[in-house]
Design an enzyme around this catalytic site. Structure first.
Site, PDB file in Angstrom:
ATOM      1  N   CYS A 170      20.746  80.012  20.102  1.00 11.45           N
ATOM      2  CA  CYS A 170      20.575  81.163  18.987  1.00 11.45           C
ATOM      3  C   CYS A 170      21.738  81.033  18.202  1.00 11.45           C
ATOM      4  O   CYS A 170      22.108  80.167  17.500  1.00 11.45           O
ATOM      5  CB  CYS A 170      20.078  82.469  19.871  1.00 11.45           C
ATOM      6  SG  CYS A 170      19.720  83.748  18.333  1.00 11.45           S
TER       7      CYS A 170
ATOM      8  N   HIS B 291      15.778  81.466  22.792  1.00  9.31           N
ATOM      9  CA  HIS B 291      16.373  81.849  23.956  1.00  9.31           C
ATOM     10  C   HIS B 291      15.516  81.189  25.392  1.00  9.31           C
ATOM     11  O   HIS B 291      14.594  81.875  25.973  1.00  9.31           O
ATOM     12  CB  HIS B 291      16.518  83.365  24.449  1.00  9.31           C
ATOM     13  CG  HIS B 291      17.576  83.718  23.419  1.00  9.31           C
ATOM     14  ND1 HIS B 291      19.043  83.916  23.803  1.00  9.31           N
ATOM     15  CD2 HIS B 291      17.524  84.453  22.000  1.00  9.31           C
ATOM     16  CE1 HIS B 291      19.697  84.418  22.653  1.00  9.31           C
ATOM     17  NE2 HIS B 291      18.768  85.003  21.759  1.00  9.31           N
TER      18      HIS B 291
ATOM     19  N   GLU C  30      16.524  80.336  28.255  1.00  9.89           N
ATOM     20  CA  GLU C  30      17.045  80.916  29.616  1.00  9.89           C
ATOM     21  C   GLU C  30      15.964  82.043  30.058  1.00  9.89           C
ATOM     22  O   GLU C  30      15.873  82.461  31.242  1.00  9.89           O
ATOM     23  CB  GLU C  30      18.395  81.620  29.538  1.00  9.89           C
ATOM     24  CG  GLU C  30      18.482  82.743  28.688  1.00  9.89           C
ATOM     25  CD  GLU C  30      18.873  82.625  27.246  1.00  9.89           C
ATOM     26  OE1 GLU C  30      19.546  83.512  26.538  1.00  9.89           O
ATOM     27  OE2 GLU C  30      18.676  81.490  26.673  1.00  9.89           O
TER      28      GLU C  30
END
Length: 544
Positions: A381, A516, A518
């Site tokens: 990001c 993102h 994750e």
């Protein structure tokens, strides 16, 4: 709907781990073959955590459908693999907003609007809505019993427990057994007082989960059971674990899932299939090596700000059978000359997301170090945006390259996007809008460039779906000059307007992503970007 509801409350002190306890219990029930869904009731008055500081509340977890939610929903997804939805997290602020909007519309027909029944009814509606074929719905109530903010939620679950009956509802209370070193004993009084507080609002816990750093003697279990009015076998020890991924097996060993099944009169003779959790903890505790990753961020004083990120890196380690050691570095450190030595011994550099100008130059310095020293780099990001601006300044020689997030730079390499496509609809934002909910949020598709590293990482698929949370975008007007100097835009939105992935093919491993990743990584299904990134770090460690 025939789902069974398990309500998880906490007492004595905050941060005992209700979210982890809920996730682990969900995982064990899932291992018994049950379908589960987990939800969180947050008592604060914010509409959602989207505008809250990460250093106060921790990370904001984003769902596929674009909800900004509590970080505990990340635990729920990581432990069960069940995608969370907007309907799985609600705050007191959102509940009151819903009630007040109904009052303004006249839905209450001129009646006096009160906490009971109007607020509690709204909470019960949330708890029971948007369910399909779940066997168990686990509801975590945020805060600590005794907090004034929690009272409407406790009243709501008390009412719902009565309405459903013990056949479909149970209460689990998480408490602390502190150890007094001078006397060498565990103290049960805080747990007794916490249960008394819960009883004062009409809730009798069925199971007590007792956090403890020391073994709980049988005499103390019997004492807790007697004074708290629960069966002795329902006093479950919740010991500190070597890793959070040990917790499902630990809870099963203590008999938590058996007690839940017995409460609901379900068969519990067959053992749950916990094989994948045993594989995970074997990799966690018996790695074949180790790599060091520098995380260069701005919220490093509260590591919960990067909870999903740290777990995703751990999952990348599981996939490569190595331990991932994290060096948390404040990005501002690299705004002072001479501090790059902090990066010289690491095997990979990760620059995570963030907001605001503070520390931005330090993140660019970290990206430049990785690019010039051939250290594996993953920018997420904001970390991607800083890598692009750094490349614009120092590779493409674009003077004044910057982001409109920080002002009005001569070259607006990163700027505020005001319109974009989501499916067949145009979404519109403006700079003067409220901060809450004005970002590109949730899952969006990305088209991967044939022959790129990104496409290889994802298994040679053409289209991927990843979750976003940001206001600013890389300006595609600069794609040409940047690609001419070696920065390849290997992932784009389907309409070709929004850059999603950049990479440097001549680098050992240099990737920036606007989304993102994750948020979608799980211990039993590591995200491919983290698997590949840690794999590159392993290769780097062999060369150092």
């Amino acid at each position: 709907m025939s789902a069974r509801f398990i309500f998880i409350t906490g007492g004595v002190v905050s941060s005992l781990g209700k979210g982890l306890a809920s996730a682990a219990l969900g995982a064990v029930l899932q291992a018994r073959g049950f379908r589960v869904r987990l939800r969180k009731l947050d008592p604060y008055l914010n509409i959602d955590p989207g505008t809250m500081s990460p250093t106060q509340h921790g990370e904001v977890y984003v769902t596929d459908d674009g909800a900004e939610t509590d970080l505990d929903l990340g635990h729920y997804e990581r432990f069960t693999g069940v995608p969370s939805r907007r309907s799985d997290n609600v705050t007191a602020g959102r509940i009151y907003k819903t009630v007040l909007e109904k009052e303004r519309r006249g839905d209450y027909l001129g009646g006096t609007v009160q906490v009971i029944p109007h607020v509690t009814d709204a909470i019960k509606e949330f708890i029971t809505a948007d369910l399909t074929d779940e066997d168990f719905v686990l509801i975590e109530i945020g805060g600590t019993v005794g907090d004034i903010e929690s009272l409407p939620f406790l009243e709501a679950i008390r009412q719902l427990g009565n309405e459903l009956g013990p056949e479909r509802a149970m209460f689990v209370h998480l408490t602390l057994l502190p150890y007094i070193a001078t006397s060498g004993e565990l103290k049960t009084k805080p747990t007794q007082h916490s249960v008394k507080e819960l009883l004062s609002v009409g809730i009798q816990p069925d199971i007590l989960l007792c956090r403890s750093e020391h073994p709980i003697p049988d005499s103390e279990r019997a004492k807790i059971a007697l004074f708290c009015n629960v069966r002795r076998e329902a006093v479950i020890a919740a010991y500190d674990a070597r890793s959070i991924y040990d917790v499902p097996i630990s809870y099963h060993a203590e008999g938590l899932d058996v007690q839940v099944c017995r409460h609901f009169r379900l068969g519990c003779e067959q053992e749950p299939d916990l094989s994948r959790w045993r594989t995970i903890i074997q990799r966690a505790h018996q790695p074949e090596g180790a790599v060091t990753i520098a995380v260069v961020g701005k919220y490093t004083k509260l590591l919960d700000s990067y909870k999903s990120l740290s777990e995703a890196l751990t999952h990348g380690g599981f996939a490569n059978n190595v331990k991932v050691q994290l060096e948390w570095l404040d990005s501002q450190v690299f705004e002072t000359a001479g501090n790059n030595y902090l990066l010289e011994e690491v095997h990979g550099i990760l620059v995570p997301g963030g907001f605001g100008e503070r520390g931005a130059e330090g993140k660019m310095a970290a990206a430049r170090f990785a690019r010039e020293k051939d250290v594996p780099y993953l920018g997420i990001c904001f970390g991607m945006q800083m890598a692009v601006i750094e490349a614009a300044r120092n590779l493409a020689n674009i003077p004044g390259a910057g982001s409109t997030e920080f002002g009005d730079p001569p070259a607006k390499v990163v700027g505020l996007m005001t319109e974009w496509m989501r499916g067949n609809e145009i979404e519109v934002r403006n700079a003067e809008g409220d901060l809450g909910g004005t970002m590109r949020l949730g899952a969006y598709p990305c088209i991967l460039k044939p022959g790129s590293r990104a496409r290889a990482i994802y298994g040679d698929v053409q289209t991927i779906q990843e979750r976003h949370r940001h206001r600013y975008e890389v300006n595609n007007a600069y794609i040409g000059p940047l690609e001419a100097r070696g920065l390849v835009f290997s992932g784009m939105s389907p309409d070709g307007l929004l850059p999603e992935i950049v990479e440097i093919p001549d680098h050992s491993w240099f990737v920036g992503v606007q989304f993102h990743p994750e948020l979608k990584s799980k211990p039993f299904d590591p995200h491919p970007l983290f698997t590949s990134f840690i794999g590159a770090a392993v290769e780097k460690s062999r060369l150092v």
